[in-house]
Scaffold this motif. Sequence first.
Motif: not given
Length: 160
Positions: A35-41
């Motif tokens: 899984r890669l998580t980050g800012q919605p943008s």
Amino acid sequence: MSNQALTHLNARGEAHIVDIGDKAVTRRRATAQARLTGQPSTISTIMGGGLKKGDALAVARVAGIMGAKKTSELIPLCHPIPLTKVNVEIEAESAEAIRITATAETTGQTGVEMEALVAASTAALTLYDMAKAIDRAMVVSDICLLEKSGGKSGDYMRAP
């Protein structure tokens, strides 16, 4: 936790590659995720193909396939395996997360769990690399085996 002996250690506790010469040739399959998580943008830019470096999803898929093929060069005690299929799927899981699922298959004497795990993590790391200029706080996580089939140990499915 299993009570099975660690197969990559000999009687003296030294690392060695497992002898698979007497194992039956069977069809084997494994699926893993990362899984890669980050800012919605950031996630929307990756998924929308808006990165300056190019089509991150296509590059990550190819990187995952290459990772699976190179697993025995990266993980010291893995056997080189003739893969019959590698599939890497990338999807937005939420506004803040991308889920990478990789499946590796072979007909052989040892499993493909490590190939699936390396494929998923390599694809996730590639996405990170391609988007790090806009979000260095991204996190690669939840790398795990989801399921496997074939071989002497039978089938495994991760509990939901």
